[in-house]
Motif scaffolding. Structure first.
Motif, PDB file in Angstrom:
ATOM      1  N   SER A 835     -53.964  31.528  40.285  1.00 49.20           N
ATOM      2  CA  SER A 835     -53.183  32.162  41.351  1.00 49.20           C
ATOM      3  C   SER A 835     -54.100  32.817  42.385  1.00 49.20           C
ATOM      4  CB  SER A 835     -52.232  33.200  40.762  1.00 49.20           C
ATOM      5  OG  SER A 835     -51.552  33.903  41.768  1.00 49.20           O
ATOM      6  N   GLY A 836     -55.136  33.507  41.926  1.00 45.91           N
ATOM      7  CA  GLY A 836     -56.061  34.151  42.844  1.00 45.91           C
ATOM      8  C   GLY A 836     -56.779  33.142  43.724  1.00 45.91           C
ATOM      9  N   PHE A 837     -57.203  32.012  43.128  1.00 47.71           N
ATOM     10  CA  PHE A 837     -57.903  30.988  43.898  1.00 47.71           C
ATOM     11  C   PHE A 837     -56.978  30.380  44.956  1.00 47.71           C
ATOM     12  CE2 PHE A 837     -59.162  26.533  44.500  1.00 47.71           C
ATOM     13  CZ  PHE A 837     -60.438  26.730  44.998  1.00 47.71           C
ATOM     14  N   GLU A 838     -55.734  30.105  44.570  1.00 43.89           N
ATOM     15  CA  GLU A 838     -54.777  29.529  45.523  1.00 43.89           C
ATOM     16  C   GLU A 838     -54.531  30.483  46.686  1.00 43.89           C
ATOM     17  OE1 GLU A 838     -51.407  28.761  43.103  1.00 43.89           O
ATOM     18  OE2 GLU A 838     -52.210  26.892  42.249  1.00 43.89           O
ATOM     19  N   MET A 839     -54.337  31.772  46.376  1.00 42.48           N
ATOM     20  CA  MET A 839     -54.098  32.750  47.432  1.00 42.48           C
ATOM     21  C   MET A 839     -55.340  32.949  48.301  1.00 42.48           C
ATOM     22  SD  MET A 839     -50.950  33.689  47.274  1.00 42.48           S
ATOM     23  CE  MET A 839     -50.604  32.002  46.776  1.00 42.48           C
ATOM     24  N   LEU A 840     -56.527  32.840  47.674  1.00 37.63           N
ATOM     25  CA  LEU A 840     -57.771  32.945  48.431  1.00 37.63           C
ATOM     26  C   LEU A 840     -57.832  31.865  49.509  1.00 37.63           C
ATOM     27  CD1 LEU A 840     -60.796  34.056  48.626  1.00 37.63           C
ATOM     28  CD2 LEU A 840     -61.369  32.158  47.103  1.00 37.63           C
ATOM     29  N   ILE A 841     -57.547  30.627  49.120  1.00 37.28           N
ATOM     30  CA  ILE A 841     -57.602  29.511  50.065  1.00 37.28           C
ATOM     31  C   ILE A 841     -56.503  29.647  51.120  1.00 37.28           C
ATOM     32  CG2 ILE A 841     -57.423  27.012  50.325  1.00 37.28           C
ATOM     33  CD1 ILE A 841     -59.985  27.965  48.961  1.00 37.28           C
ATOM     34  N   LEU A 842     -55.257  29.871  50.673  1.00 42.11           N
ATOM     35  CA  LEU A 842     -54.135  29.931  51.605  1.00 42.11           C
ATOM     36  C   LEU A 842     -54.291  31.075  52.602  1.00 42.11           C
ATOM     37  CD1 LEU A 842     -51.341  29.020  52.558  1.00 42.11           C
ATOM     38  CD2 LEU A 842     -50.336  30.486  50.776  1.00 42.11           C
ATOM     39  N   PHE A 843     -54.579  32.268  52.109  1.00 40.74           N
ATOM     40  CA  PHE A 843     -54.703  33.423  52.991  1.00 40.74           C
ATOM     41  C   PHE A 843     -55.919  33.276  53.912  1.00 40.74           C
ATOM     42  CE2 PHE A 843     -51.994  37.130  51.362  1.00 40.74           C
ATOM     43  CZ  PHE A 843     -51.013  36.263  50.884  1.00 40.74           C
ATOM     44  N   GLY A 844     -56.985  32.651  53.376  1.00 41.81           N
ATOM     45  CA  GLY A 844     -58.163  32.439  54.216  1.00 41.81           C
ATOM     46  C   GLY A 844     -57.859  31.527  55.396  1.00 41.81           C
ATOM     47  N   VAL A 845     -57.114  30.430  55.142  1.00 40.67           N
ATOM     48  CA  VAL A 845     -56.747  29.508  56.222  1.00 40.67           C
ATOM     49  C   VAL A 845     -55.850  30.201  57.240  1.00 40.67           C
ATOM     50  CG1 VAL A 845     -55.470  27.412  56.768  1.00 40.67           C
ATOM     51  CG2 VAL A 845     -57.036  27.437  54.833  1.00 40.67           C
ATOM     52  N   LEU A 846     -54.856  30.966  56.739  1.00 43.27           N
ATOM     53  CA  LEU A 846     -53.952  31.666  57.648  1.00 43.27           C
ATOM     54  C   LEU A 846     -54.683  32.756  58.428  1.00 43.27           C
ATOM     55  CD1 LEU A 846     -50.783  31.960  55.368  1.00 43.27           C
ATOM     56  CD2 LEU A 846     -51.170  30.367  57.258  1.00 43.27           C
TER      57      LEU A 846
END
Length: 859
Positions: A835-846
């Motif tokens: 979950s942390g890795f997914e949010m890291l990527i998604l939030f980073g792109v946004l």
């Protein structure tokens, strides 16, 4: 898209048709260069008559309104009175008001029939063409009165009937000119802020702005004199009106000089329920306000008369033409059923007679009836009504078929099919040559075979013109009819694909262009130079380059930077199919790795994988391009000459224009040309709106070329404003904590409102805003930090907030390390890590998107 071919090939196919000695004439869809045509021309004003002989020099193009030719007047002989403007040896524009494409004719005719319950008027009614030509004369004179230059509107000289094509047409002044030049402009913000295309002397895109201002002025003028519906031809937001204004060749040098309106013949009927472009919505509402349910070409003659009366001296010589316009327009309107205009007057006996006379003229002009049948119909109202009914009955076939489908009663299908027979019977009744033709086909097997060979030769003309077949191959098929039937099985494919699959020469040529040519460009400098010079020659022919610009580019071709850029372009071309190959390989690997899936399900998922990968802004091909540019920068130890290309190369699609954009300031003419050539080449394949010189062409050029330049200017301006400020990184911590607090607040509000435990999948629509704002605010508060570092800092801030947000839910309300300590088992830890890795990527792109928008928006 125009396909080059030899007119001699078409003439040979026509000759093969005539050798069969069939009774039915060759069905002509357009004329070929070199053809000599003879017409009886009636002048617009004065309305004398003359016999003219015209030689076609070239086919200019065709759309929904008709087809245009550049012709030379070789001979003229007066028949009655005088036709102004005719000079033997001079060039003119011939417009025949029938589209060369059968599909365009069908669409145009259907919309017109729905609106006016009649065949397309400009093609088949002499009064329609004459009334519109007279309107053009008055618009031309009004331009002289208001602007001081009559040549702002092209002059129409006379109207004619083309019996071979089955349509009326007109002869006009020939304008040697072009549409617009695709101009480099790093300040699209100024263009957007300007109203109606007006600009100052130092603003960018001067030709674009001048054309828009000219078209806006012309629309206002046409509204002022009463030509309201004709003004649709020049509404900017119709998105296809821009080619109707040309820039005269002798007016090069001044953007606002030499603009001329050349097309005043509408092609598409505007129905109240079918807007065809953004401008149509406004026009429909305005039309309803005037009481016009259907709009096409009707003008307000009373308003024109008031305009003429107010400027009597300027229109003194045209005053008699106003009475002619009124009578021609009345006769034109009384030749149509047009229920939305005539209403209950349709029941008047005199109007019904005039409408039926209009139908008879249309049948005669379009070749539905010959002279003998036309004379018989003229004498009998009953026969005319039966003949008209035979054309109307097929419209009921779809209704009966729909009833059969809805009710399940197959009895409806038989009469529906039977209703398709009357049009054929009507053609037989209207033309003696067709009766002889089909009669001999039934009675004589030998004639039947000759008719088949004639029909094949006729079809092959269309194949050559569309590029479905090469010229030599078309002649071979015409002499061996069985080859035609073999090819007919693939005739439903697009012309290019059909030819690729059936023509071995084209097959080898396309494979060589895809796989061999990029490699040759990469390793052979002479090949790259020839490739560029060929493009320059094509650009000169298409109007993208002037003669001086083409000469300047050819003179720069040996310069070291040009050579380096050309080699880099070859590398970019070599990566065209890298992404597609990787995506297809990934999809195949997925299917192979999941043998348990049914074939249809595996295929669907493979398609979804390819679609999802295509949505990414970065692709395998763009990565190859980007790392290639990075390698050049390291090898040459030169950042300045690759700074734009380095950033753009990593982007999908736009990356192909990285080097044309990089060359802007060192080689502006070459950069503008190459970007215009590549960015617009695909646009011209778009139906209707992809026409050369139309709005979409310039929009794509702006997006791929001028918009990156505008972004660079914005970044430089912002950097100049921040010069001397102290860099700040500490606000990133405050923003990250604020983002976490905002996310916790959204979860709390959701739980309070719904009574359900919050999760990102349930609140994503609100939570996704947080990283965008985090990236934006971080970039805004970064003080004097450089632009690239501001964007990276905004991305990192949002990414860290996403990482913490993804890991924290393992222990509700706890922070990261407390949650991991309390987890107690590996599955919960792995779940939190994922979950942390997914949010890291998604939030980073946004966050990256938010910071980039803030840093690249206008100052």
């Amino acid at each position: 898209m125009t396909v080059p071919y030899s007119a001699e090939t078409v003439r040979e196919l026509v000759r093969l048709h005539s050798q069969q000695k069939v009774h039915r004439a060759f069905r002509l869809s357009r004329h070929e260069p070199g053809t000599v045509l003879e017409y009886e021309l009636q002048g617009v004003f004065p309305d004398g008559r003359a016999r003219v002989r015209l030689e076609i020099e070239r086919f200019v193009g065709g759309g929904y309104a008709g087809q245009v030719y550049k012709v030379r007047l070789s001979d003229v002989s007066a028949l009655e009175g005088r036709v102004a403007g005719l000079e033997p040896g001079r060039e003119y524009a011939l417009k025949v008001l029938i589209p060369p494409s059968g599909l365009a004719r069908g669409i145009r005719g259907l919309l017109y029939a729905i609106g006016f319950q009649a065949p397309f008027s400009l093609q088949s009614l002499a009064t329609a063409g004459r009334s519109q030509a007279l309107w053009q004369k008055f618009i031309r004179r009004a331009a002289r009165v208001e602007w001081g230059r009559e040549d702002a509107v092209v002059d129409v000289l006379g109207t004619l009937a083309d019996r071979a094509l089955g349509s009326y047409g007109e002869l006009s002044e020939w304008v040697e000119g072009r549409t617009w030049r695709l101009e480099a402009d790093d300040n699209l913000d100024a263009r957007r802020r300007s109203k109606g295309g007006h600009s100052g002397p130092a603003d960018g895109s001067p030709e674009y702005r001048a054309k828009r201002a000219f078209m806006d002025r012309l629309v206002r003028l046409m509204h002022e004199i009463g030509a309201v519906e004709l003004a649709r031809q020049y509404e900017w937001w119709s998105l296809k009106s821009q080619p109707n204004v040309l820039k005269r060749a002798e007016a090069e040098g001044r953007p606002e000089a030499g603009l001329v309106a050349v097309d005043f013949r509408a092609g598409m009927t505007l129905l109240p329920f079918l807007p065809q472009c953004p401008a149509d919505i406004k026009l429909i509402l305005r039309g309803l306000g005037r009481g016009r349910l259907v709009q096409f070409d009707k003008g307000d003659v009373d308003k024109l008369e008031r305009y003429v009366d107010a400027r009597g001296d300027d229109f003194a010589d045209l005053r008699p033409a106003l009475g002619r316009l009124r009578s021609e327009d009345r006769a034109y309107r009384d030749s149509l059923i047009d229920l939305s205009f005539h209403h209950v007057r349709i029941f008047g006996r005199g109007l019904r007679r005039r409408i039926m006379a209009g139908f008879r003229e249309s049948w005669r002009v379009r070749g539905i009836t010959d002279e003998r049948a036309a004379a018989r119909l003229e004498r009998s109202a009953l026969l005319s009504a039966v003949f008209l009914s035979a054309a109307i009955l097929p419209a009921l076939a779809p209704v009966l078929a729909a009833l059969g489908i809805v009710t399940g009663n197959t009895g409806f299908f038989w009469p529906a099919g039977g209703l398709l027979l009357p049009p054929f019977l009507r053609r037989l009744a209207g033309r003696a040559d067709l009766r002889r033709h089909y009669g001999r086909m039934v009675a004589s097997p030998g004639y039947f075979m000759r008719a088949g060979r004639a029909r094949i030769a006729e079809a092959l003309v269309g194949w050559v013109r569309s590029g479905r077949s090469g010229e030599a191959r078309a002649l071979r098929i015409a002499r061996a009819p069985f080859l035609y039937f073999l090819n007919l099985t693939l005739a439903w494919l697009p012309p290019g694909l059909h030819r690729f699959l059936t023509d071995k020469d084209r097959f080898r040529e396309r494979l060589r262009a895809i796989f061999v040519q990029p490699l040759r460009l990469l390793v052979r400098p002479a090949e790259r130079e020839r490739w560029l010079l060929d493009m320059v020659a094509q650009g000169r022919k298409n109007g993208l380059l002037g003669e001086n610009e083409a000469s300047a580019i050819a003179g720069q071709i040996k310069e070291p930077f040009i050579q380096k850029y050309l080699k880099s372009l070859a590398v970019h071309l070599a990566t065209l199919f890298v992404s597609e190959t990787v995506f297809l390989t990934a999809a195949i690997a997925y299917v192979v790795a999941h043998p348990e899936l049914p074939w249809h399900q595996a295929t669907l998922r493979a398609g979804l994988i390819i679609g999802a990968l295509n949505l990414l802004p970065i692709s395998p091909g763009s990565l190859v391009r980007g790392f290639y540019v990075l390698g050049l920068m390291i090898k040459d130890r030169n950042f300045k000459d690759y700074n734009i290309a380095f950033g753009v190369s990593f982007l999908k699609i736009v990356g192909y224009l990285a080097f044309p954009i990089q060359m802007t300031y060192r080689y502006p003419d070459l950069a503008r040309f190459m970007a215009g050539h590549w960015a617009t080449e695909a646009v011209h394949k778009v139906p209707v709106f992809g026409e050369k010189g139309a709005w979409l062409e310039h929009f794509v050029f702006d997006m791929f070329y001028n918009y990156p330049l505008t972004l660079r200017r914005r970044v430089r301006e912002k950097a100049a404003l921040r010069a001397g400020q102290k860099a700040r990184r500490w606000p990133a911590l405050v923003v990250a904590l604020g983002a976490l607090a905002a996310l916790q607040g959204i979860e709390a509000l959701y739980a309070h409102a719904t009574g359900q435990p919050p999760s990102f999948s349930r609140i994503w629509w609100a939570a996704a805003v947080v990283p965008i704002l985090a990236g934006s605010v971080t970039a805004l508060w970064a003080g004097g930090l450089a632009t690239g570092k501001r964007i990276v800092l905004g991305m990192a801030t949002a990414a860290v907030a996403g990482l913490i947000y993804g890991l924290a839910p393992i222990v509700p309300g706890a922070l990261l390390f407390d949650g991991l300590a309390a987890a107690g088992n590996g599955s919960q830890v792995m779940s939190a890590a994922r979950s942390g890795f997914e949010m890291l990527i998604l939030f980073g792109v946004l966050g990256l998107a938010g910071a980039a928008v803030v840093e690249t928006r206008s100052v």
